[in-house]
Design a protein around this motif. Structure first.
Motif, PDB file in Angstrom:
ATOM      1  N   SER A 271       5.213  -4.867   8.282  1.00 41.61           N
ATOM      2  CA  SER A 271       5.597  -4.001   7.171  1.00 41.61           C
ATOM      3  C   SER A 271       7.006  -4.360   6.733  1.00 41.61           C
ATOM      4  O   SER A 271       7.850  -4.715   7.558  1.00 41.61           O
ATOM      5  N   ASN A 272       7.262  -4.283   5.427  1.00 42.45           N
ATOM      6  CA  ASN A 272       8.630  -4.507   4.953  1.00 42.45           C
ATOM      7  C   ASN A 272       9.106  -3.354   4.084  1.00 42.45           C
ATOM      8  O   ASN A 272      10.041  -3.495   3.314  1.00 42.45           O
ATOM      9  N   ASP A 273       8.466  -2.191   4.215  1.00 38.10           N
ATOM     10  CA  ASP A 273       8.879  -1.043   3.407  1.00 38.10           C
ATOM     11  C   ASP A 273       8.961   0.216   4.274  1.00 38.10           C
ATOM     12  O   ASP A 273       8.400   1.246   3.954  1.00 38.10           O
TER      13      ASP A 273
ATOM     14  N   CYS B 274       7.641   0.849   7.058  1.00 34.49           N
ATOM     15  CA  CYS B 274       6.352   1.178   7.675  1.00 34.49           C
ATOM     16  C   CYS B 274       5.516   2.133   6.842  1.00 34.49           C
ATOM     17  O   CYS B 274       4.687   2.876   7.380  1.00 34.49           O
ATOM     18  N   ASN B 275       5.688   2.122   5.539  1.00 34.49           N
ATOM     19  CA  ASN B 275       4.794   2.867   4.669  1.00 34.49           C
ATOM     20  C   ASN B 275       3.520   2.069   4.403  1.00 34.49           C
ATOM     21  O   ASN B 275       2.451   2.630   4.191  1.00 34.49           O
ATOM     22  N   THR B 276       3.645   0.742   4.391  1.00 31.74           N
ATOM     23  CA  THR B 276       2.508  -0.141   4.166  1.00 31.74           C
ATOM     24  C   THR B 276       2.453  -1.153   5.303  1.00 31.74           C
ATOM     25  O   THR B 276       3.486  -1.673   5.720  1.00 31.74           O
ATOM     26  N   PHE B 277       1.247  -1.437   5.802  1.00 33.11           N
ATOM     27  CA  PHE B 277       1.066  -2.445   6.836  1.00 33.11           C
ATOM     28  C   PHE B 277       0.092  -3.508   6.360  1.00 33.11           C
ATOM     29  O   PHE B 277      -0.899  -3.205   5.711  1.00 33.11           O
ATOM     30  N   TYR B 278       0.408  -4.737   6.687  1.00 37.30           N
ATOM     31  CA  TYR B 278      -0.537  -5.828   6.501  1.00 37.30           C
ATOM     32  C   TYR B 278      -1.008  -6.214   7.893  1.00 37.30           C
ATOM     33  O   TYR B 278      -0.218  -6.304   8.823  1.00 37.30           O
TER      34      TYR B 278
ATOM     35  N   ARG C 113       5.901 -10.885   2.027  1.00 35.42           N
ATOM     36  CA  ARG C 113       6.441  -9.672   1.411  1.00 35.42           C
ATOM     37  C   ARG C 113       5.733  -9.381   0.097  1.00 35.42           C
ATOM     38  O   ARG C 113       5.382  -8.251  -0.206  1.00 35.42           O
TER      39      ARG C 113
ATOM     40  N   ILE D 123       2.317  -8.035   0.836  1.00 32.71           N
ATOM     41  CA  ILE D 123       2.349  -6.657   1.329  1.00 32.71           C
ATOM     42  C   ILE D 123       2.635  -5.697   0.189  1.00 32.71           C
ATOM     43  O   ILE D 123       2.000  -4.655   0.048  1.00 32.71           O
ATOM     44  N   ASN D 124       3.599  -6.048  -0.626  1.00 35.43           N
ATOM     45  CA  ASN D 124       3.981  -5.159  -1.710  1.00 35.43           C
ATOM     46  C   ASN D 124       2.922  -5.070  -2.797  1.00 35.43           C
ATOM     47  O   ASN D 124       3.005  -4.218  -3.678  1.00 35.43           O
TER      48      ASN D 124
ATOM     49  N   LYS E 189      -1.998   1.795   3.308  1.00 34.38           N
ATOM     50  CA  LYS E 189      -0.884   2.401   2.582  1.00 34.38           C
ATOM     51  C   LYS E 189      -0.802   3.871   2.947  1.00 34.38           C
ATOM     52  O   LYS E 189      -1.799   4.593   2.911  1.00 34.38           O
TER      53      LYS E 189
END
Length: 479
Positions: free
Chosen positions: A330-332, A334-338, A386, A389-390, A473
């Motif tokens: 995650s790069n946000d 930990c709101n979103t994980f790949y 990134r 993920i985004n 998400k």
């Protein structure tokens, strides 16, 4: 912890796996020089992008033994640099299984053994010296941690030890533990792990809670308590206890967000072999975060498949989590994980659990199993990861129960895609959407109404590729 996951996904060890996530078949299996297929423990660490040390502790036919192997060509060839039979210590049988590898820089490596000894190398693992006890005969709880030039560990019975000169000298502070004597006995309250980030120190305390303290029996629960010190262990703050939780790993991010990986038991429905409905208790793991050093804790990854093996950050923006069967990144915050598994194309009999990992760069890293190594043949850089993920977006967020939610994402692999909503306990809720076949490289968008029976709270939107979650998400539902 150098590469986080290293994989420091955890630093030195395993966290870096995150680059790995993009495509499962980017992992390539190797079996190194020694043909042993079972290791009691296995640890791996990177020295540079092509050089790794792999330590095995093996239960042989007659006696346990340990051996270290080294590769300088990224896993193509391995050579044994150290081997010996296990030894007896302290007047009882205490195998020196290796439980931790530490890269202190400038060629110095430590291999921590289960029996409190350390084997040291000063030439990047080519040769290994005599064993030594960092604390004479004092028992070390858990692993010695290393972060930004600082070594730390918990020493029996209740001492935090810190070194900033590679173990030559140690500062020692008594860990003051407050606990409810009506629930716990001093004999079953143990500080088991330390994490030191500058002057901020965390100590994990495990407590055994018996139903009847006067008659301890098999009826007990494991609880977890977190202690925090902001003056290198001179004074301590006790955070709220978490019942029925065991803490495995901690990480403090650059913005002072605390991440905690924990295990706990869960009862779930079960159909026995004769077809009768029943329940069984299973161990699941979850990732939590706290913005106030553990006073309040939010769930960010619930009931992950497999036990969390490592967690760390590969840089200021990327958090990586490695479990026994897959990796999350995650790069946000930990709101979103790949997410991806390490190799769906491998035969099932060749899918041992991930035991350790090491990452040396954005596109190079290794996973260690019992008797096997998998090298990362990544084509995806962190910047590309990134972007991917985004690409998973959900709007509006927060969203009202029963209201319309718009979702869009970049399709990374061709195949059948489906969608679901799950709550923090892992329970899934049906969505009014049919599965659909999507083509890699396209941008996909869809809208649907959330079920109106969802109560206010935190949920996860799951995007599934061929039946497996490939991205998630976090969404907040309000009433």
């Amino acid at each position: 912890m150098k590469a986080v996951f290293n994989m420091v996904f955890l630093t030195s060890l395993f966290l870096a796996t995150l680059n790995t996530y993009a495509v499962a078949n980017e992992w390539k299996l190797h079996q190194p020089a020694n043909d042993t297929l079972w290791a009691e423990t296995t640890e791996i660490i990177d020295i540079d992008s092509n050089t790794y040390i792999w330590a095995h502790s093996v239960k042989g036919a007659l006696e346990p033994y340990i051996y270290f192997e080294k590769t300088t060509d990224y896993g193509k060839t391995w050579k044994t640099v150290f081997r010996r039979d296990s030894v007896k210590l302290k007047n009882f049988w205490d195998p020196d299984f290796i439980i931790n590898l530490i890269n202190l820089g400038d060629g110095e490596l430590w291999a921590q053994a289960k029996n409190d000894r350390v084997i040291r190398s000063t030439d990047d693992g080519e040769t290994w010296g005599n064993d030594f006890f960092p604390f004479d005969t004092n028992y070390i709880y858990g692993k010695i941690n290393y972060h930004n030039g600082t070594l730390s560990c918990v020493v029996w019975p209740d001492t935090l030890a810190i070194s900033t000169d590679k173990g030559k000298t140690w500062e020692k502070e008594v860990i003051k533990i407050d606990y409810d004597t009506s629930f716990y006995s001093k004999d079953y309250v143990d500080p088991v792990q330390s994490y030191v980030f500058g002057d901020t120190c965390f100590v994990v305390v495990e407590l055994v809670r018996f139903e009847d303290l006067q008659n301890p029996s098999l009826d007990y629960e494991w609880d977890f308590k977190l202690l925090v010190s902001f003056d290198r262990g001179k004074t301590w703050q006790t955070k709220p206890r978490m019942d029925n939780r065991v803490c495995d790993y901690l990480h403090l991010s650059h913005d002072n967000t605390l991440y905690l990986a924990m295990q706990y038991a869960k009862t779930q429905p079960y159909i026995d072999p004769v077809g009768d409905s029943s329940t069984k208790v299973v161990t699941v793991t979850a990732l939590y975060k706290s913005h106030d050093f553990g006073a309040t804790i939010d769930t960010v990854l619930s009931e992950s498949r497999g036990v969390i093996q490592k967690l760390d950050a590969i840089d200021k923006n990327i958090m990586v989590v490695i479990t026994t069967s897959r990796v999350f990144v995650s790069n946000d915050n930990c709101n979103t994980f790949y997410e991806s598994e390490y190799g769906e194309e491998w035969p099932k009999e060749m899918r041992p659990i991930i035991r350790d990992a090491a990452m040396s760069s954005e596109t190079k890293g290794m996973l260690a199993f019992n008797g096997f190594i998998a090298t990362l043949e990544a084509k995806t850089s962190i910047s590309e990861l990134r972007r991917k993920i985004n690409s998973l977006a959900a709007n509006p967020n927060p969203v009202y129960s029963g209201a319309s939610l718009s979702v869009s994402f970049e399709v990374q692999q061709s195949g059948d895609y489906s969608y679901s909503i799950s709550d923090l306990s892992g329970r899934e809720f049906e969505l009014p959407l049919a599965s659909e076949h999507l083509t890699a490289g396209t941008q996909h968008a869809l809208s649907f109404n959330l079920p109106d029976y969802l109560t206010a709270g935190t949920y996860f939107l799951n995007v599934k590729h061929n039946g497996e979650v490939s991205a998630m998400k976090k969404i907040v539902v309000v009433k």
